[in-house]
Write a protein that holds these residues in place. Structure first.
Motif, mmCIF file in Angstrom:
data_model
loop_
_atom_site.group_PDB
_atom_site.id
_atom_site.type_symbol
_atom_site.label_atom_id
_atom_site.label_comp_id
_atom_site.label_asym_id
_atom_site.label_seq_id
_atom_site.Cartn_x
_atom_site.Cartn_y
_atom_site.Cartn_z
ATOM 1 N N PRO A 15 0.808 -1.216 0.000
ATOM 2 C CA PRO A 15 0.000 0.000 0.000
ATOM 3 C C PRO A 15 0.846 1.273 0.000
ATOM 4 N N THR A 16 2.043 1.208 0.582
ATOM 5 C CA THR A 16 2.899 2.399 0.690
ATOM 6 C C THR A 16 3.694 2.684 -0.586
ATOM 7 N N LEU A 17 3.783 1.703 -1.493
ATOM 8 C CA LEU A 17 4.601 1.879 -2.702
ATOM 9 C C LEU A 17 3.841 1.415 -3.947
ATOM 10 N N PRO A 18 2.755 2.113 -4.307
ATOM 11 C CA PRO A 18 1.974 1.683 -5.474
ATOM 12 C C PRO A 18 2.766 1.730 -6.780
ATOM 13 N N GLU A 19 3.848 2.504 -6.810
ATOM 14 C CA GLU A 19 4.668 2.568 -8.027
ATOM 15 C C GLU A 19 5.335 1.229 -8.354
ATOM 16 N N LEU A 20 5.333 0.300 -7.403
ATOM 17 C CA LEU A 20 5.929 -1.021 -7.637
ATOM 18 C C LEU A 20 4.908 -2.061 -8.101
ATOM 19 N N ASN A 21 3.643 -1.681 -8.202
ATOM 20 C CA ASN A 21 2.590 -2.656 -8.532
ATOM 21 C C ASN A 21 2.859 -3.405 -9.828
ATOM 22 N N GLN A 22 3.277 -2.688 -10.863
ATOM 23 C CA GLN A 22 3.509 -3.346 -12.155
ATOM 24 C C GLN A 22 4.623 -4.390 -12.033
ATOM 25 N N PHE A 23 5.711 -4.038 -11.344
ATOM 26 C CA PHE A 23 6.816 -4.970 -11.114
ATOM 27 C C PHE A 23 6.291 -6.203 -10.367
ATOM 28 N N ILE A 24 5.592 -5.956 -9.259
ATOM 29 C CA ILE A 24 5.099 -7.044 -8.398
ATOM 30 C C ILE A 24 4.167 -7.963 -9.176
ATOM 31 N N ASP A 25 3.289 -7.387 -9.980
ATOM 32 C CA ASP A 25 2.303 -8.178 -10.731
ATOM 33 C C ASP A 25 2.953 -9.073 -11.786
ATOM 34 N N GLN A 26 4.163 -8.744 -12.225
ATOM 35 C CA GLN A 26 4.838 -9.529 -13.273
ATOM 36 C C GLN A 26 5.565 -10.757 -12.720
ATOM 37 N N VAL A 27 5.773 -10.795 -11.410
ATOM 38 C CA VAL A 27 6.587 -11.861 -10.830
ATOM 39 C C VAL A 27 5.724 -13.074 -10.488
ATOM 40 N N SER A 28 6.180 -14.230 -10.941
ATOM 41 C CA SER A 28 5.515 -15.488 -10.613
ATOM 42 C C SER A 28 6.469 -16.320 -9.759
ATOM 43 N N VAL A 29 6.030 -16.659 -8.547
ATOM 44 C CA VAL A 29 6.875 -17.410 -7.607
ATOM 45 C C VAL A 29 6.326 -18.822 -7.457
ATOM 46 N N ASN A 30 7.173 -19.808 -7.727
ATOM 47 C CA ASN A 30 6.805 -21.210 -7.532
ATOM 48 C C ASN A 30 7.291 -21.627 -6.143
ATOM 49 N N ASP A 31 6.495 -21.300 -5.131
ATOM 50 C CA ASP A 31 6.932 -21.530 -3.751
ATOM 51 C C ASP A 31 7.144 -23.004 -3.451
ATOM 52 N N ALA A 32 6.343 -23.890 -4.015
ATOM 53 C CA ALA A 32 6.495 -25.325 -3.736
ATOM 54 C C ALA A 32 7.862 -25.815 -4.201
ATOM 55 N N SER A 33 8.260 -25.409 -5.397
ATOM 56 C CA SER A 33 9.569 -25.787 -5.933
ATOM 57 C C SER A 33 10.690 -25.149 -5.118
ATOM 58 N N LEU A 34 10.540 -23.877 -4.765
ATOM 59 C CA LEU A 34 11.598 -23.172 -4.034
ATOM 60 C C LEU A 34 11.802 -23.750 -2.630
ATOM 61 N N ARG A 35 10.735 -24.151 -1.974
ATOM 62 C CA ARG A 35 10.885 -24.747 -0.634
ATOM 63 C C ARG A 35 11.789 -25.985 -0.691
ATOM 64 N N LEU A 36 11.676 -26.737 -1.769
ATOM 65 C CA LEU A 36 12.486 -27.953 -1.924
ATOM 66 C C LEU A 36 13.909 -27.652 -2.390
ATOM 67 N N SER A 37 14.116 -26.458 -2.910
ATOM 68 C CA SER A 37 15.413 -26.133 -3.523
ATOM 69 C C SER A 37 16.463 -25.653 -2.539
ATOM 70 N N PHE A 38 16.032 -25.168 -1.363
ATOM 71 C CA PHE A 38 16.976 -24.610 -0.395
ATOM 72 C C PHE A 38 17.080 -25.490 0.842
ATOM 73 N N GLU A 39 18.306 -25.802 1.215
ATOM 74 C CA GLU A 39 18.522 -26.579 2.438
ATOM 75 C C GLU A 39 18.147 -25.769 3.682
ATOM 76 N N HIS A 40 18.446 -24.463 3.660
ATOM 77 C CA HIS A 40 18.151 -23.567 4.792
ATOM 78 C C HIS A 40 17.411 -22.337 4.270
ATOM 79 N N ARG A 41 16.351 -21.924 5.013
ATOM 80 C CA ARG A 41 15.557 -20.764 4.602
ATOM 81 C C ARG A 41 15.282 -19.884 5.829
ATOM 82 N N PHE A 42 15.577 -18.588 5.695
ATOM 83 C CA PHE A 42 15.367 -17.625 6.779
ATOM 84 C C PHE A 42 14.649 -16.399 6.233
ATOM 85 N N LEU A 43 13.833 -15.792 7.073
ATOM 86 C CA LEU A 43 13.205 -14.529 6.718
ATOM 87 C C LEU A 43 13.300 -13.590 7.911
#
Length: 189
Positions: free
Chosen positions: A103-131
Motif C-alpha cells: 500500500p505504501t509503494l503503489p509505483e511497484l505494482n507493475q513490477f510485483i504483478d509480473q513476478v511469478s513465484v513457484n513456492d512449492a519448488s523453491l521450498r524444496l530447492s533450499f537446504e536452509h531458509r530464513f526470513l
C-alpha cells in the motif's frame, strides 16, 4: 567454499546499507561474496532485473547462498522459480521480503504483478531458509513478510524496531543476520 550473492532492492545500490559490511564478513572467513547490481533501481523493471540476475549469478548449486533485501527478495524468488529447474541451493535469506502489492509503494505494482513465484519448488530447492522482518517497517508491513515466511517455510526472525533494515534505520552492519549466516558458513563442508 560457498558463494554468497547479496541482492539489493528498490532505490538501493550495491554500496548501500549493510551490503559491503556483510561482503567483508563473508570473505574474512574464506568464502566468496558478490553483490548483484541492478540497472536503474529507482525505476525497477522486472524483466531487466531478471536479466541482471542471470548475467551476474554464475552458477546455481549446493554451494550458493542467496541474501536478498526488500524488492530484491521478490525479484530473486521470481528469477529462481524459472532458473533452478531442480537444482539445490545451500541457503536463502529474505530481508523485509514480501510477495504482494505494498500500500505504501503503489509505483511497484507493475513490477510485483509480473513476478511469478513457484513456492512449492523453491521450498524444496533450499537446504536452509530464513526470513528477517521488523515490527516497525514503514514500507513492508510485518504481516506481509510473515505471510511470505510461511509460504517459504522459512525460519522467521523478528528484529524489533529495525525499520526497513536500511542505513537510516541504523543498519550499516547487520549482526543478527551475520549470527545466522556465519553459523551456516562455518559448519559447511
Amino acid at each position: 567454499m560457498k558463494t554468497v550473492y547479496i541482492i539489493h532492492g528498490y532505490n538501493a545500490s550495491s554500496n548501500d546499507y549493510w551490503f559491503p559490511w556483510l561482503k567483508q564478513q563473508v570473505e574474512a572467513i574464506g568464502h566468496q561474496c558478490e553483490i548483484i547490481h541492478f540497472d536503474d533501481s529507482q525505476h525497477p523493471e522486472y524483466g531487466l532485473w531478471k536479466h541482471n540476475l542471470a548475467e551476474q549469478i554464475q552458477s546455481l548449486n549446493e554451494n550458493v547462498v542467496i541474501i536478498a533485501h526488500s524488492l530484491g527478495c521478490l525479484a530473486s524468488l521470481g528469477f529462481l522459480s524459472e532458473a533452478l529447474q531442480g537444482s539445490k541451493l545451500f541457503a536463502l535469506f529474505l530481508i523485509a521480503g514480501f510477495n504482494r502489492r505494498l500500500p505504501t509503494l503503489p509505483e511497484l505494482n507493475q513490477f510485483i504483478d509480473q513476478v511469478s513465484v513457484n513456492d512449492a519448488s523453491l521450498r524444496l530447492s533450499f537446504e536452509h531458509r530464513f526470513l528477517f522482518f521488523s515490527n516497525n517497517d514503514p514500507f513492508v508491513p510485518a504481516p506481509f513478510s510473515i505471510q511470505l515466511g510461511h509460504l517459504m517455510n522459512a525460519q522467521m526472525v523478528e528484529v524489533k524496531n529495525a525499520g526497513h533494515f536500511m542505513a537510516s534505520d541504523g543498519f550499516s552492519e547487520f549482526p543478527q543476520l551475520w549470527d545466522k549466516l556465519s553459523v551456516l558458513l562455518k559448519s559447511a563442508p
